[in-house]
Design a protein around this motif. Structure first.
Motif, PDB file in Angstrom:
ATOM      1  N   UNK A 313      32.107  46.036  55.295  1.00 23.57           N
ATOM      2  CA  UNK A 313      31.486  44.705  55.858  1.00 23.57           C
ATOM      3  C   UNK A 313      32.696  43.864  55.872  1.00 23.57           C
ATOM      4  N   UNK A 314      33.547  43.540  54.554  1.00 20.62           N
ATOM      5  CA  UNK A 314      34.374  42.768  54.545  1.00 20.62           C
ATOM      6  C   UNK A 314      35.771  43.106  55.509  1.00 20.62           C
ATOM      7  N   UNK A 315      35.904  44.184  55.791  1.00 15.27           N
ATOM      8  CA  UNK A 315      37.070  44.593  56.586  1.00 15.27           C
ATOM      9  C   UNK A 315      36.573  44.348  58.260  1.00 15.27           C
ATOM     10  N   UNK A 316      35.198  44.174  58.394  1.00 15.46           N
ATOM     11  CA  UNK A 316      35.081  43.524  59.668  1.00 15.46           C
ATOM     12  C   UNK A 316      35.075  42.109  59.826  1.00 15.46           C
ATOM     13  N   UNK A 317      34.866  41.632  58.622  1.00  8.23           N
ATOM     14  CA  UNK A 317      34.648  40.142  58.844  1.00  8.23           C
ATOM     15  C   UNK A 317      36.035  39.135  58.799  1.00  8.23           C
ATOM     16  N   UNK A 318      36.905  39.849  57.866  1.00  7.93           N
ATOM     17  CA  UNK A 318      38.088  39.185  57.508  1.00  7.93           C
ATOM     18  C   UNK A 318      39.153  39.466  58.744  1.00  7.93           C
ATOM     19  N   UNK A 319      40.398  38.679  58.687  1.00 10.82           N
ATOM     20  CA  UNK A 319      41.142  38.833  59.796  1.00 10.82           C
ATOM     21  C   UNK A 319      42.058  40.164  59.546  1.00 10.82           C
ATOM     22  N   UNK A 320      42.686  40.801  60.658  1.00 12.60           N
ATOM     23  CA  UNK A 320      43.665  41.842  60.563  1.00 12.60           C
ATOM     24  C   UNK A 320      44.624  41.619  59.773  1.00 12.60           C
ATOM     25  N   UNK A 321      45.023  42.809  58.800  1.00 12.70           N
ATOM     26  CA  UNK A 321      46.137  42.549  57.957  1.00 12.70           C
ATOM     27  C   UNK A 321      45.772  41.861  56.598  1.00 12.70           C
ATOM     28  N   UNK A 322      44.625  41.412  56.393  1.00  4.37           N
ATOM     29  CA  UNK A 322      44.437  40.538  55.251  1.00  4.37           C
ATOM     30  C   UNK A 322      43.947  41.722  54.150  1.00  4.37           C
ATOM     31  N   UNK A 323      44.419  41.636  52.934  1.00  4.68           N
ATOM     32  CA  UNK A 323      43.940  42.674  51.919  1.00  4.68           C
ATOM     33  C   UNK A 323      42.302  42.365  51.601  1.00  4.68           C
ATOM     34  N   UNK A 324      41.677  43.479  51.621  1.00  3.23           N
ATOM     35  CA  UNK A 324      40.398  43.230  51.276  1.00  3.23           C
ATOM     36  C   UNK A 324      40.087  43.100  49.660  1.00  3.23           C
ATOM     37  N   UNK A 325      39.530  42.014  49.340  1.00  6.21           N
ATOM     38  CA  UNK A 325      39.280  41.575  47.977  1.00  6.21           C
ATOM     39  C   UNK A 325      38.042  42.514  47.285  1.00  6.21           C
ATOM     40  N   UNK A 326      38.264  43.501  47.030  1.00  2.85           N
ATOM     41  CA  UNK A 326      37.230  44.642  46.682  1.00  2.85           C
ATOM     42  C   UNK A 326      36.937  44.548  44.954  1.00  2.85           C
ATOM     43  N   UNK A 327      37.915  44.192  44.325  1.00  2.93           N
ATOM     44  CA  UNK A 327      37.881  44.274  42.739  1.00  2.93           C
ATOM     45  C   UNK A 327      37.321  43.117  42.146  1.00  2.93           C
ATOM     46  N   UNK A 328      36.321  43.077  41.323  1.00  2.43           N
ATOM     47  CA  UNK A 328      35.908  41.994  40.662  1.00  2.43           C
ATOM     48  C   UNK A 328      35.663  42.431  38.946  1.00  2.43           C
ATOM     49  N   UNK A 329      35.516  41.482  38.134  1.00  2.00           N
ATOM     50  CA  UNK A 329      35.114  41.599  36.861  1.00  2.00           C
ATOM     51  C   UNK A 329      33.695  41.401  36.494  1.00  2.00           C
ATOM     52  N   UNK A 330      33.028  42.112  36.089  1.00  4.08           N
ATOM     53  CA  UNK A 330      31.458  41.865  35.972  1.00  4.08           C
ATOM     54  C   UNK A 330      31.139  41.345  34.345  1.00  4.08           C
ATOM     55  N   UNK A 331      30.546  40.412  34.150  1.00  2.85           N
ATOM     56  CA  UNK A 331      30.169  39.765  32.782  1.00  2.85           C
ATOM     57  C   UNK A 331      28.742  39.392  33.073  1.00  2.85           C
ATOM     58  N   UNK A 332      27.901  40.598  32.347  1.00  2.00           N
ATOM     59  CA  UNK A 332      26.472  40.293  32.537  1.00  2.00           C
ATOM     60  C   UNK A 332      25.954  40.267  34.179  1.00  2.00           C
ATOM     61  N   UNK A 333      25.483  39.175  34.522  1.00  2.00           N
ATOM     62  CA  UNK A 333      24.735  39.204  35.522  1.00  2.00           C
ATOM     63  C   UNK A 333      25.990  38.413  36.664  1.00  2.00           C
ATOM     64  N   UNK A 334      27.079  38.234  36.097  1.00  2.00           N
ATOM     65  CA  UNK A 334      28.047  37.142  36.961  1.00  2.00           C
ATOM     66  C   UNK A 334      29.245  38.139  37.355  1.00  2.00           C
ATOM     67  N   UNK A 335      29.468  38.138  38.632  1.00  2.00           N
ATOM     68  CA  UNK A 335      30.888  38.884  39.169  1.00  2.00           C
ATOM     69  C   UNK A 335      32.007  37.738  39.198  1.00  2.00           C
ATOM     70  N   UNK A 336      33.115  37.802  38.585  1.00  2.00           N
ATOM     71  CA  UNK A 336      34.160  37.024  38.489  1.00  2.00           C
ATOM     72  C   UNK A 336      35.382  37.491  39.517  1.00  2.00           C
ATOM     73  N   UNK A 337      35.509  36.787  40.364  1.00  2.00           N
ATOM     74  CA  UNK A 337      36.631  37.087  41.478  1.00  2.00           C
ATOM     75  C   UNK A 337      37.691  36.282  41.106  1.00  2.00           C
ATOM     76  N   UNK A 338      39.067  36.919  41.458  1.00  2.00           N
ATOM     77  CA  UNK A 338      40.233  36.181  41.366  1.00  2.00           C
ATOM     78  C   UNK A 338      40.851  36.079  42.795  1.00  2.00           C
ATOM     79  N   UNK A 339      40.362  35.302  43.722  1.00  2.00           N
ATOM     80  CA  UNK A 339      40.926  35.234  45.088  1.00  2.00           C
ATOM     81  C   UNK A 339      42.250  34.777  45.237  1.00  2.00           C
ATOM     82  N   UNK A 340      42.920  35.481  46.178  1.00  2.00           N
ATOM     83  CA  UNK A 340      44.259  34.784  46.575  1.00  2.00           C
ATOM     84  C   UNK A 340      44.060  33.712  47.479  1.00  2.00           C
ATOM     85  N   UNK A 341      45.226  32.858  47.631  1.00  2.00           N
ATOM     86  CA  UNK A 341      45.196  31.962  48.533  1.00  2.00           C
ATOM     87  C   UNK A 341      44.846  31.997  49.929  1.00  2.00           C
ATOM     88  N   UNK A 342      45.062  33.418  50.651  1.00  2.00           N
ATOM     89  CA  UNK A 342      44.909  33.578  51.732  1.00  2.00           C
ATOM     90  C   UNK A 342      43.007  34.143  52.035  1.00  2.00           C
TER      91      UNK A 342
END
Length: 601
Positions: A313-342
């Motif tokens: 889904x993210x590959x279809x939504x994000x622009x070409x060449x952008x790295x797909x942010x697929x990894x995140x840390x799970x803390x209980x019911x919380x997903x913790x992202x570290x998104x890049x500036x792009x």
């Protein structure tokens, strides 16, 4: 006529898309962004890898999308970020319609020729085609060659049993008159003339959730848990059963059946184009009259938004060449992202997809907005999707921890390292955890060792540490302190009421080495001859050097003002490109412990 079948997650498209215009700053990278013929779809699909893809099949939407500029994510609500129906894809397939009792055996025989797509079963159920086991006995044997009019005889037999028609005479009573007639013969034993009427005529009890699902189906909607729907296309003008050829001419269908979904390469192919394995199975089940119990049918497999994986889904939504942010840390019911500036212009979109694809485990999605630069090691978090509660419960090593990410620090990625450290401890150890946090090491050690002294400078972390010790019934084996690290080390080792400490844990990678000078002269008031056991210290730190072990070792030697002692190094994990987290374990050198020069608090 169209028969719909629904797949649910089990043991678990687009000739054009209809995404809202504000999602994209570029044209969509799909080859089928306009209506096309079946030949064109097949030509494009042949160039793509095997299996389901958003670039294969076609969309049921009759309108192509209108593309505009990228969104101002701050002004958009989560529900209006993109249209989930735009991810619906329809695939033309072929299937074998077979008796239900044969489907599992045939699935094993034809495994290599079936669809075999992830999260989609090769066997599909035909609703409305089921029959109760007791009612099935009322049908005549279809395979019997002695019965010349099997269809008519079975129907007459069933009518006689249900409606009470006599042997060849009289018209059927209306259901109202017939039930009235039977009601007059009702007594304590039930219906005298037809004791099974109540069981057959009354519908089965259906659970509330199933009733709601049926109501949704009547309205044309698809539930959240429904990933795919199969529709059997039956042509009214032509004899579909004749697709097998004259020698496989089928009779009218009866009884419980299943669909064996064939490989996508067999779509729109006749029986003569099928592989020999399928032909052999068809010939094996030909009756004495040359009729077949199988039927080759055309199907439409529809995959909904809930089917597609997060990366797709993210590959279809994000622009070409952008790295797909697929990894995140799970803390209980919380997903913790570290998104890049792009990724920041699309942060709401990424968060919604992460939330949708990980429910119900994930209920909140947050992003770290700034690096950790305060004494309490708390992170600056922005809630992107879901509920705004950052208080959660984490289960680790069989222990439960209450955590508030807004006020305390927690890192689930260190769980393996914490388990490795616990393997060093024995039942006779006394642990001193200088930077305990909410207690992931201190509480886990308390179950194994004799006693634990835990400390943290953050008052919120100390509060949660005390709560977690009570929650896990370990409050008798742990003592909690709220003070500076140097003062805590001096207090524990100087007090005569504390037990002799054998292990010291200093898990503050950014600053832990700066507290090592607190161990200088720690045993100066004791005599060497009495044989005090010097503690073993486990200190954590970061290093960006080309040789991180050597760099970290040198910093430890400088902090202790000692050169000649052995240090055991362990690489914990790489936290950033070129930046390692390490753990150094060593026994406190005797010259440092009994030094007359002490640290200044």
């Amino acid at each position: 006529m169209v028969i719909k079948l629904i797949f649910r997650p089990n043991s678990l498209p687009f000739s054009f898309l209809s995404f809202p215009p504000r999602l994209f700053s570029r044209p969509l990278n799909f080859s089928l962004l306009s209506t096309s013929t079946t030949t064109a779809v097949a030509a494009v699909s042949s160039t793509l890898p095997y299996g389901p893809s958003l670039r294969k099949g076609y969309s049921p939407s009759p309108f192509p999308p209108t593309l505009h500029q990228c969104p101002s994510s701050e002004q958009e609500s989560d529900s209006n970020l993109f249209d989930e129906d735009s991810f619906t894809r329809v695939f033309d397939l072929a299937a074998l319609r077979v008796p239900s009792e044969l489907c599992f055996g045939l699935e094993n025989r034809l495994r290599g020729h079936l669809l075999n797509w992830p999260r989609v079963r090769n066997i599909a159920r035909v609703p409305g085609d089921e029959i109760d086991a007791e009612l099935k006995k009322l049908f005549a044997d279809c395979s019997s060659s002695n019965n010349l009019n099997t269809d008519n005889d079975a129907l007459v037999t069933l009518n006689r049993r249900i409606y009470g028609k006599a042997d060849g005479d009289g018209e059927l009573l209306s259901p109202v008159l017939y039930r009235d007639k039977l009601a007059r013969t009702f007594n304590s034993r039930g219906f005298v003339n037809f004791r099974n009427l109540a069981k057959i005529s009354r519908p089965k009890k259906v659970k509330k959730k199933e009733e709601e699902r049926k109501e949704k189906g009547k309205k044309g909607g698809v539930g959240r848990n429904e990933m795919a729907v199969v529709a059997v296309v039956e042509e009214e003008e032509s004899d579909v059963s004749g697709l097998l050829g004259d020698e496989f001419k089928g009779k009218s269908w009866r009884g419980s059946t299943r669909l064996l979904l064939l490989d996508e390469t067999y779509a729109n192919k006749g029986i003569n184009e099928m592989p020999e394995a399928i032909k052999a199975v068809l010939k094996e089940y030909v009756g004495d009259k040359g009729d077949s119990t199988f039927e080759l049918v055309k199907c439409k497999l529809t995959l909904f938004y809930s089917y597609w994986q997060m990366n797709e889904v993210l590959e279809a939504l994000l622009p070409n060449g952008m790295i797909i942010p697929s990894a995140f840390e799970t803390v209980g019911h919380i997903a913790h992202l570290n998104l890049r500036d792009e990724h920041l212009p699309y942060k709401k979109i990424v968060a919604k997809v992460v939330l949708d694809k990980n429910k119900p485990k994930i209920q909140t999605v947050v992003n770290k907005t700034d690096i950790i630069h305060n004494d309490y090691r708390t992170m600056q978090l922005e809630v992107l999707a879901g509920n705004h509660s950052l208080v959660t419960t984490v289960v680790e090593n069989g222990l439960r921890f209450h955590v508030d990410l807004a006020t305390v620090y927690w890192n689930s990625r260190l769980s393996t390292e914490r388990q490795r450290l616990l393997n060093y401890f024995t039942r006779d150890d006394v642990i001193c955890d200088v930077f305990a946090g909410v207690g992931p090491i201190a509480l886990a050690a308390a179950r194994k060792v004799k006693h634990v002294y835990a400390n943290d400078l953050n008052p919120y972390a100390v509060d949660y540490l005390e709560r977690n010790s009570v929650l896990n019934k370990l409050e008798r084996k742990i003592e909690v302190f709220n003070m500076d690290g140097r003062r805590f080390i001096d207090t524990i080792f100087a007090s005569h009421k504390t037990r002799p400490v054998t292990q010291v844990v200093m898990n503050l990678p950014n600053d832990a080495t700066e507290f090592l000078d607190a161990f200088r002269g720690l045993f100066r008031k004791h005599h060497k001859d009495r044989g005090y056991t010097l503690p073993r210290i486990h200190v954590y730190g970061f290093s960006k050097a080309q040789d991180p072990e050597f760099d970290f070792h040198e910093r430890i030697r400088i902090a202790l003002s000692e050169v000649a002692f052995d240090v055991e190094m362990h690489r914990v994990r790489i936290v950033a490109p070129g930046k390692w987290m390490l753990c150094a374990s060593f026994t406190l050198p005797e010259r440092v412990a009994y030094s007359k020069t002490v640290s200044i608090l």
